[in-house]
Design a protein around this motif. Structure first.
Motif, short mmCIF file in Angstrom:
data_model
loop_
_atom_site.label_atom_id
_atom_site.label_comp_id
_atom_site.label_asym_id
_atom_site.label_seq_id
_atom_site.Cartn_x
_atom_site.Cartn_y
_atom_site.Cartn_z
N LYS A 358 1.41 5.63 -4.69
CA LYS A 358 1.97 6.80 -4.00
C LYS A 358 2.54 5.97 -2.67
O LYS A 358 3.57 6.30 -2.07
CB LYS A 358 1.02 7.73 -3.69
CG LYS A 358 0.90 8.87 -4.79
CD LYS A 358 0.72 10.11 -4.19
CE LYS A 358 1.27 11.11 -4.93
NZ LYS A 358 2.00 12.03 -4.40
N GLU A 359 1.74 5.12 -2.03
CA GLU A 359 2.27 4.77 -0.90
C GLU A 359 3.28 4.01 -0.97
O GLU A 359 4.10 3.79 0.02
CB GLU A 359 0.86 3.93 -0.07
CG GLU A 359 1.24 3.33 1.11
CD GLU A 359 0.12 2.72 1.70
OE1 GLU A 359 -0.89 2.49 1.19
OE2 GLU A 359 0.35 1.91 2.80
N MET A 360 3.09 2.97 -1.99
CA MET A 360 4.23 1.84 -1.93
C MET A 360 5.31 2.05 -2.73
O MET A 360 6.57 1.46 -2.62
CB MET A 360 3.51 0.78 -2.55
CG MET A 360 2.36 0.03 -1.78
SD MET A 360 2.68 -0.28 0.02
CE MET A 360 3.75 -1.72 -0.37
N ARG A 361 5.55 3.00 -3.43
CA ARG A 361 6.59 3.46 -4.16
C ARG A 361 7.82 3.47 -3.45
O ARG A 361 9.03 2.78 -3.86
CB ARG A 361 6.41 4.62 -5.07
CG ARG A 361 7.64 5.31 -5.82
CD ARG A 361 7.56 6.45 -6.63
NE ARG A 361 7.46 5.95 -7.82
CZ ARG A 361 6.28 5.74 -8.59
NH1 ARG A 361 5.24 6.10 -8.22
NH2 ARG A 361 6.17 5.46 -9.97
N ALA A 362 7.61 4.09 -2.31
CA ALA A 362 8.99 4.26 -1.84
C ALA A 362 9.57 2.89 -1.17
O ALA A 362 10.64 2.52 -1.20
CB ALA A 362 8.95 5.06 -0.28
N LYS A 363 8.51 2.01 -0.84
CA LYS A 363 9.05 0.75 -0.27
C LYS A 363 9.52 -0.11 -1.30
O LYS A 363 10.75 -0.52 -1.27
CB LYS A 363 7.83 0.11 0.16
CG LYS A 363 7.14 0.67 1.30
CD LYS A 363 6.52 -0.55 2.07
CE LYS A 363 6.83 -1.57 2.38
NZ LYS A 363 6.02 -2.38 3.72
N VAL A 364 8.98 0.04 -2.62
CA VAL A 364 9.64 -0.62 -3.92
C VAL A 364 10.83 -0.12 -4.26
O VAL A 364 11.84 -0.94 -4.31
CB VAL A 364 8.56 -0.40 -4.78
CG1 VAL A 364 9.25 -1.17 -6.31
CG2 VAL A 364 7.37 -1.29 -4.64
N VAL A 365 11.01 0.97 -4.00
CA VAL A 365 12.30 1.76 -4.36
C VAL A 365 13.27 1.23 -3.40
O VAL A 365 14.55 0.75 -3.89
CB VAL A 365 12.23 3.31 -4.37
CG1 VAL A 365 13.82 3.94 -4.45
CG2 VAL A 365 11.22 3.67 -5.30
N ALA A 366 12.90 1.16 -2.10
CA ALA A 366 13.86 0.82 -1.22
C ALA A 366 14.35 -0.63 -1.37
O ALA A 366 15.38 -1.15 -1.24
CB ALA A 366 13.33 0.95 0.28
#
Length: 635
Positions: A358-366
């Motif tokens: 949850k925390e990192m998903r956004a980062k990875v997506v970015a």
DNA sequence: CATCCTTTGAAGTCG
DNA sequence: CGACTTCAAAGGATG
């Protein structure tokens, strides 16, 4: 340390892990000796833990007792020092900024323990915080401002490393929180809850003068519940109700203090240390419980924010409503009644990895510009393995707290409930029953370097053939691909490995932006091979056939981070072990990694591999592998 | 529109 | 007790 465990009090992680780390107790001492700074934190943390545990004991002794010692403790092994150092040296990539940018908070959390009176922190602890706080290091203007801001005693905690990644996306401002009174924002570092790490605080978020654009603009598509704008980094753990505007979308956000409830004031975090739910907390919690779950007198919190874990049949109900209108009704009515009767679906608490995702998903997506969850999850899975124990410990702890909280919130709840619900409702997808043979086969090969590694993307390439051949050439697809399963073609065929990576791999693994990672796919004739070979080493390989997810067992046992283990095992395999030989027990995981061809190279120094984080890839390493643990030779 | 995919971990079921 | 299954999140892809 002693306290960390408190004799097993803190049960961070999975039992498995605990077990594996069990014998590492002595290392704590060592650590304490060597790592003063860490020790300070650890002390603080441990003390906090104890407190929380103590408190908790009152409420839930049994659990505490039965739980194994905290993983965090176990994590303190000898290797850790080296790992940390390496991490520091190598940060580079995935996590921009500090070695583990997002994790600097790691230790901080405990500091936030509500139980510590303000200023109770030891100077050391504070010092530590400052030293560790990424923001400070980076010293963004905003952060400084924040620091200066009188209103925020210690904004530092608010500032997160992640902010760098998503500048301009500040939705929330600390000030706003403060001013708005919507959320009792706690400014003191010690107030930061341990779980805070999940909150990717960004300076921008809290930059004074950075008014939240529109707090209420966004509506959760699924729930239909308006929610505050979210930061990519910040993955709202749960949907916020309109009233929750201004709340920090913490993963555990639902617990975040609302409307300035006295109880929580000062707590940034919902779980006042989850471990302990004190009376006030209890009341708070209870207020959020679904009546049925909670002792009778409870009702939703005044804010009306339901517990995140509770999924009310709203959606369904709505649909049913429409249906009812359209269709016949008795049936529907009865259905409706049933639904109503049905208690809201209480979801399982998230486990450590889920929290991490949850925390990192956004980062990875970015970073990867990927959107496909499957691919992202693969990456995250790798990253997860790449995390140091400490880092993982953070999430394990969070998960533990989450579970505890969940337990307290829903005393009678059992995962079984959800099982039943699904079965009855038949809503849930019938789990794909993998054909025994088929599944295993893939999985076995899965370990193929290509797949396993960062470029794992290959792995990620369940649709490899699709990607390669496209829909037009489905005839060229391998069977599994046609069935939407993992592509076996690449797994088996090594040659193909190389190519794919570039295609999907690049997407998945390489963060576009990072130069280092960007590297050289082309340039590397060598690099490619290298990566491929190294890949086998990757941590990721989880024995497919062993659904068991206990990669950590070995890891834990052997301290070295997962990757290292894998490496070792691989190397062993490379050495000549037959797959089967390697297979037993503990090695089962690795078995997967054995692949023809994967071998040899594997050697990368285990340690190095273990240390390496994806980003720190060696220049030679193919670019597409940022995620991978591939290693960079640290030397 | 439901399910798959994909990950790890927790917890359930089953033999 | 071990092996296996489900579910938790997520969102694009697929049928």
């Amino acid at each position: 340390m002693p306290q960390l465990n408190g004799g097993g009090g803190d049960d961070l992680g999975a039992n498995d892990e605990m077990i594996s780390f069990k014998d590492e107790g002595e290392q704590e001492e060592k650590i304490s000796e060597n790592l003063s700074a860490e020790r300070d934190l650890a002390d603080v943390k441990s003390s906090l833990v104890n407190e929380s545990e103590t408190n908790q004991n009152s409420s839930s002794d049994s659990e505490a007792e039965r739980r194994p010692p905290p993983r965090s403790e176990t994590f303190r092994d000898k290797t850790r020092e080296s790992l940390e150092e390496a991490a520091k040296r190598q940060d580079g990539g995935l996590f921009k900024s500090p070695p583990y940018p997002g994790y600097p908070f790691i230790m901080i959390p405990d500091l936030t323990s509500p139980y510590l009176p303000n200023g109770s922190l030891s100077p050391t602890a504070r010092t530590y915080l400052q030293m560790k706080w990424p923001l400070l290091d980076h010293g963004s203007l905003q952060s400084r401002q924040a620091l200066k801001d009188a209103r925020s005693p210690s904004p530092a905690h608010i500032v997160g490393p992640f902010c760098l990644e998503f500048p301009g996306q500040s939705d929330l401002s600390l000030h706003q929180f403060q001013l708005s009174n919507k959320v009792p924002v706690v400014q003191h570092p010690h107030h930061v809850h341990p779980l805070t790490p999940l909150i990717t605080y960004s300076n921008e978020h809290f930059t004074p003068g950075n008014p939240p654009p529109h707090l209420q603009g966004d509506v959760d598509p699924k729930t239909g519940i308006p929610r505050p704008p979210q930061h990519p980094d910040i993955s709202p753990y749960y949907p916020l109700s309109p009233g929750a505007v201004g709340q920090i979308p913490h993963p555990l956000g639902w617990l975040v203090p609302q409307q300035g409830q006295p109880v929580y004031q000062g707590f940034r975090h919902p779980y006042p240390t989850a471990l302990t739910v004190n009376a006030s907390m209890q009341s708070f919690l209870s207020s959020r419980f679904p009546h049925h779950m909670v002792p009778p007198h409870h009702s939703l919190h005044q804010t009306g924010i339901p517990h995140p874990a509770i999924v009310t049949p709203n959606v369904k109900q709505e649909s049913s409503h429409s249906d009812i209108g359209l269709n016949s009704s008795k049936h529907q009515d009865s259905k409706k009644e049933d639904e109503k009767k049905k208690q809201p679906h209480i979801k399982k608490p998230l486990n450590a990895f889920m929290l991490y995702m949850k925390e990192m998903r956004a980062k990875v997506v970015a970073e990867c510009t990927l959107k496909e969850s499957a691919a992202i999850n693969q990456i995250l899975g790798r990253r997860w393995h790449a995390l140091t124990r400490e880092e993982q410990a953070k999430y394990y702890e969070l998960a533990r707290k989450e579970r505890q909280l969940h337990m307290q919130l829903y005393p009678g709840w059992s995962a079984r409930d959800n099982y039943a619900a699904n079965q009855q409702g038949k809503k849930k997808k019938r789990k794909r029953d993998k054909q025994p043979g088929e599944g295993n086969e893939h999985r076995e090969y899965f370990p193929n370097p290509c797949l396993s590694l960062p470029p794992i993307t290959d792995l990620s390439a369940p649709k490899k053939c699709r990607a390669r051949f496209g829909l037009d050439q489905q005839n060229n697809w391998c069977g599994p691909c046609r069935r939407k399963k993992k592509c076996i073609r690449y797994i088996q065929g090594e040659g193909s490995c190389a190519s794919p990576p570039s295609s999907d791999g690049s997407l998945l693994d390489s963060p576009p932006s990072s130069p280092s990672s960007v590297a050289p796919s082309p340039s590397s004739k060598e690099s490619r091979p290298q990566t491929e070979q190294m890949q086998p080493l990757s941590l990721t390989m989880k024995p497919a056939h062993q659904p068991l997810h206990y990669p950590h067992r070995h890891l834990l046992a052997g301290h070295p981070p997962p990757p290292s283990l894998v490496l070792l095992e691989n190397s062993a395999a490379a050495a000549g072990k037959t797959p089967g030989a390697a297979h037993n027990g503990a090695h089962g995981d690795v078995s997967s990694s054995r692949q023809p061809g994967s071998s040899g190279a594997a050697l990368a120094r285990p340690l190095a591999a273990s240390l390496c984080h994806s980003h720190s890839l060696h220049p030679n390493s193919t670019a597409p592998q940022p995620l991978s643990l591939v290693t960079k030779s640290i030397e």
